[in-house]
Scaffold this active site. Structure first.
Site, PDB file in Angstrom:
ATOM      1  N   HIS A   1       0.817  -1.226   0.000  1.00  0.00           N
ATOM      2  CA  HIS A   1       0.000   0.000   0.000  1.00  0.00           C
ATOM      3  C   HIS A   1       0.853   1.281   0.000  1.00  0.00           C
ATOM      4  CE1 HIS A   1       0.444   0.410   4.365  1.00  0.00           C
ATOM      5  NE2 HIS A   1      -0.465  -0.485   4.679  1.00  0.00           N
TER       6      HIS A   1
ATOM      7  N   HIS B   1      -5.456  -9.160  14.549  1.00  0.00           N
ATOM      8  CA  HIS B   1      -5.479  -7.938  13.717  1.00  0.00           C
ATOM      9  C   HIS B   1      -6.159  -8.286  12.396  1.00  0.00           C
ATOM     10  CE1 HIS B   1      -4.317  -4.283  11.857  1.00  0.00           C
ATOM     11  NE2 HIS B   1      -3.180  -4.656  11.325  1.00  0.00           N
TER      12      HIS B   1
ATOM     13  N   GLU C   1      -6.279  -6.344   9.407  1.00  0.00           N
ATOM     14  CA  GLU C   1      -5.870  -5.720   8.134  1.00  0.00           C
ATOM     15  C   GLU C   1      -5.700  -6.827   7.082  1.00  0.00           C
ATOM     16  OE1 GLU C   1      -2.584  -2.921   8.423  1.00  0.00           O
ATOM     17  OE2 GLU C   1      -2.927  -2.251   6.353  1.00  0.00           O
TER      18      GLU C   1
ATOM     19  N   ASP D   1      -3.672  -7.860   4.961  1.00  0.00           N
ATOM     20  CA  ASP D   1      -2.451  -8.658   4.787  1.00  0.00           C
ATOM     21  C   ASP D   1      -2.428  -9.849   5.749  1.00  0.00           C
ATOM     22  OD1 ASP D   1      -2.206  -6.431   6.558  1.00  0.00           O
ATOM     23  OD2 ASP D   1      -0.077  -6.830   6.785  1.00  0.00           O
TER      24      ASP D   1
ATOM     25  N   HIS E   1      -1.561  -1.263  15.468  1.00  0.00           N
ATOM     26  CA  HIS E   1      -1.700   0.052  14.891  1.00  0.00           C
ATOM     27  C   HIS E   1      -3.075   0.318  14.282  1.00  0.00           C
ATOM     28  CE1 HIS E   1      -1.271  -0.752  10.428  1.00  0.00           C
ATOM     29  NE2 HIS E   1      -1.183  -1.939  10.968  1.00  0.00           N
TER      30      HIS E   1
ATOM     31  N   ASP F   1       1.307  -6.921  14.216  1.00  0.00           N
ATOM     32  CA  ASP F   1       2.278  -6.103  13.466  1.00  0.00           C
ATOM     33  C   ASP F   1       3.446  -5.591  14.332  1.00  0.00           C
ATOM     34  OD1 ASP F   1       1.204  -6.222  10.921  1.00  0.00           O
ATOM     35  OD2 ASP F   1      -0.086  -4.491  11.208  1.00  0.00           O
TER      36      ASP F   1
ATOM     37  N   TYR G   1      10.037  -0.180   9.111  1.00  0.00           N
ATOM     38  CA  TYR G   1       8.658  -0.564   9.441  1.00  0.00           C
ATOM     39  C   TYR G   1       8.100   0.362  10.520  1.00  0.00           C
ATOM     40  CZ  TYR G   1       4.632  -3.570  10.146  1.00  0.00           C
ATOM     41  OH  TYR G   1       3.350  -4.052  10.206  1.00  0.00           O
TER      42      TYR G   1
ATOM     43  N   HIS H   1       4.781 -10.205  10.787  1.00  0.00           N
ATOM     44  CA  HIS H   1       5.669 -10.005   9.634  1.00  0.00           C
ATOM     45  C   HIS H   1       7.113 -10.271  10.048  1.00  0.00           C
ATOM     46  CE1 HIS H   1       2.669  -8.000   7.126  1.00  0.00           C
ATOM     47  NE2 HIS H   1       2.394  -7.176   8.101  1.00  0.00           N
TER      48      HIS H   1
HETATM   49 FE1  FEO Z   1      -1.547  -3.835   9.944  1.00  0.00          FE
HETATM   50 FE2  FEO Z   1       0.441  -6.217   8.749  1.00  0.00          FE
HETATM   51  O1  FEO Z   1      -1.156  -5.320   8.939  1.00  0.00           O
END
Ligand code: FEO
Length: 401
Positions: free
Chosen positions: A24, A80, A82, A84, A147, A166, A194, A227
């Protein structure tokens, strides 16, 4: 690469994305990973988070390697939402048919927003709630705005494992899963990048999470983020780095960030840079039209002093400067020192616009800004050098060097 055993009964079952280069808008030159974890305990089997939608089959393959039939999974824990991590949730729910989905209230609302399935077996959890899986306990800790509003982390006290979504992660594709198996310099570059591009705006909330970890006296031997690598050797270092960054501590370093139309602002930028170098601080020069904004934010994170330069174009900033400063402002860096400079032909508003950005980022100005009509003279360039020296001196004082 196959599932990876992290501890007895606890496995990495995520996916490595070697090819992602644009997350993104964030440039991911070293790819990424979407980590999911599987706990196989005596009474319950639990999947923590999922993967990006396109990696659903990889996730399923890894789960099958560990437990055979994915329907053996009893619970999903969604730390989370999101896409991804949550992109594959709908297909996972269909394949696994979980008895319960544990998540925060905001995650439940978010999943209903994404998937329109109010009928899923959601169980809302709050900080302090626990789940027994046989020999283990899963403790939930909400981490709102670290986040996203839905975010939480899960902690397994018996294994001293923090599953941190994250937080403490980085976009870094590797063939091995642990921090001590990765290139440490590359790893920390990616962690800083990051933090600067994803977590920095939420630094006050990061401080609250770190305090909660301290107050709850969580012993952490391993951090498993969503991640990048799993931290086992450098847990102390990554937690300390988050503490330092979220307190906006920076290094005695000056960045000169600029762009130019007909080289006048560039001449000024070089003179500012020379001044900072002569004052004995580490200085770096970035021309925005040839710089990567994501990488540059990692430099901004670590630098105490910022000098921004732009010529005036149509009463405003050059678009490259306007673009980067807008991006940077949204990431809310704080506790910087700075000043602005730039050339102009008629009206010269660029310095005023840059000062406004400094005001909005609560940057302390060491000078009201310096502008030059058309081409800088030798005297003008001496003045730029003096300003570079001034910024460097103030940076050294502020950093106690
Ligand atoms: Fe906030 Fe890795 O997604």
């Amino acid at each position: 690469m196959g599932a990876v055993k992290i501890k007895d009964g606890f496995y990495w079952v995520g996916a490595v994305d070697w090819n992602v280069r644009d997350f993104h808008g964030y440039t991911t030159h070293r790819g990424s990973t979407y980590n999911a974890y599987l706990l196989t305990d005596s009474e319950k089997t639990v999947l923590f988070d999922t993967v990006k939608a396109g990696f659903f089959e990889t996730l399923m393959t890894h789960i099958r390697e560990v437990i055979g039939n994915p329907e053996r999974i009893d619970y999903l824990v969604i730390n989370h939402i999101e896409p991804d991590h949550g992109g594959a949730i709908a297909r996972v729910v269909e394949a696994v048919k979980p008895e319960k989905i544990f998540c925060t209230r905001n995650a439940r609302l978010g999943m209903i927003g994404y998937f329109h399935r109010e009928d899923w077996p959601f169980v809302e959890v709050k900080t302090g709630d626990e789940l027994k899986t046989g020999t283990r306990t899963i403790k939930f800790i909400e981490t709102p705005m670290v986040h996203w509003p839905d975010s939480m982390v899960s902690y397994i006290p018996e294994d001293k494992i923090l599953i941190s979504q994250d937080a403490f992660g980085e976009h870094y594709a590797t063939s091995t899963r642990f921090d001590d198996e990765a290139n440490f310099c590359e790893l920390f570059q990616e962690v800083a990048k990051y933090y600067a591009n994803i977590v920095l705006p939420f630094s006050p909330q990061v401080q609250k999470v770190l305090k909660a970890i301290q107050d709850l006296k969580l012993e952490i031997e391993m951090i498993c983020p969503d991640h990048g690598v799993i931290w086992r050797r450098h847990v102390k270092e990554i937690v300390e780095a988050y503490d330092r960054w979220s307190r906006y501590e920076a290094k005695p370093r000056v960045l000169v960030i600029y762009d130019t139309m007909w080289a006048s602002t560039e001449m000024m930028a070089w003179a500012v840079y020379e001044g900072a170098v002569k004052e004995g601080v580490e200085a770096e020069l970035f021309k925005l039209s040839v710089s990567d904004e994501t990488e540059l934010m990692a430099e901004v994170l670590e630098a105490k002093g910022l000098a921004f330069g732009s010529p005036t174009l149509n009463n405003g900033l050059l678009p490259t400067v306007a673009g980067f400063t807008t991006y940077m402002k949204g990431l809310r860096p704080r506790k910087k020192l700075g000043f602005s400079f730039g050339s102009y032909g008629w009206s010269g508003e660029a310095v005023k616009h840059l000062n406004k950005i400094f005001e909005e980022t609560k940057t302390e100005l060491v000078h009201e800004g310096f502008k030059v009509k058309y081409r800088p003279t030798v005297e003008d360039l001496k003045q730029c050098e003096e300003l570079g020296r001034l910024l460097a001196r103030r940076v050294k004082e502020a950093c106690g060097v």
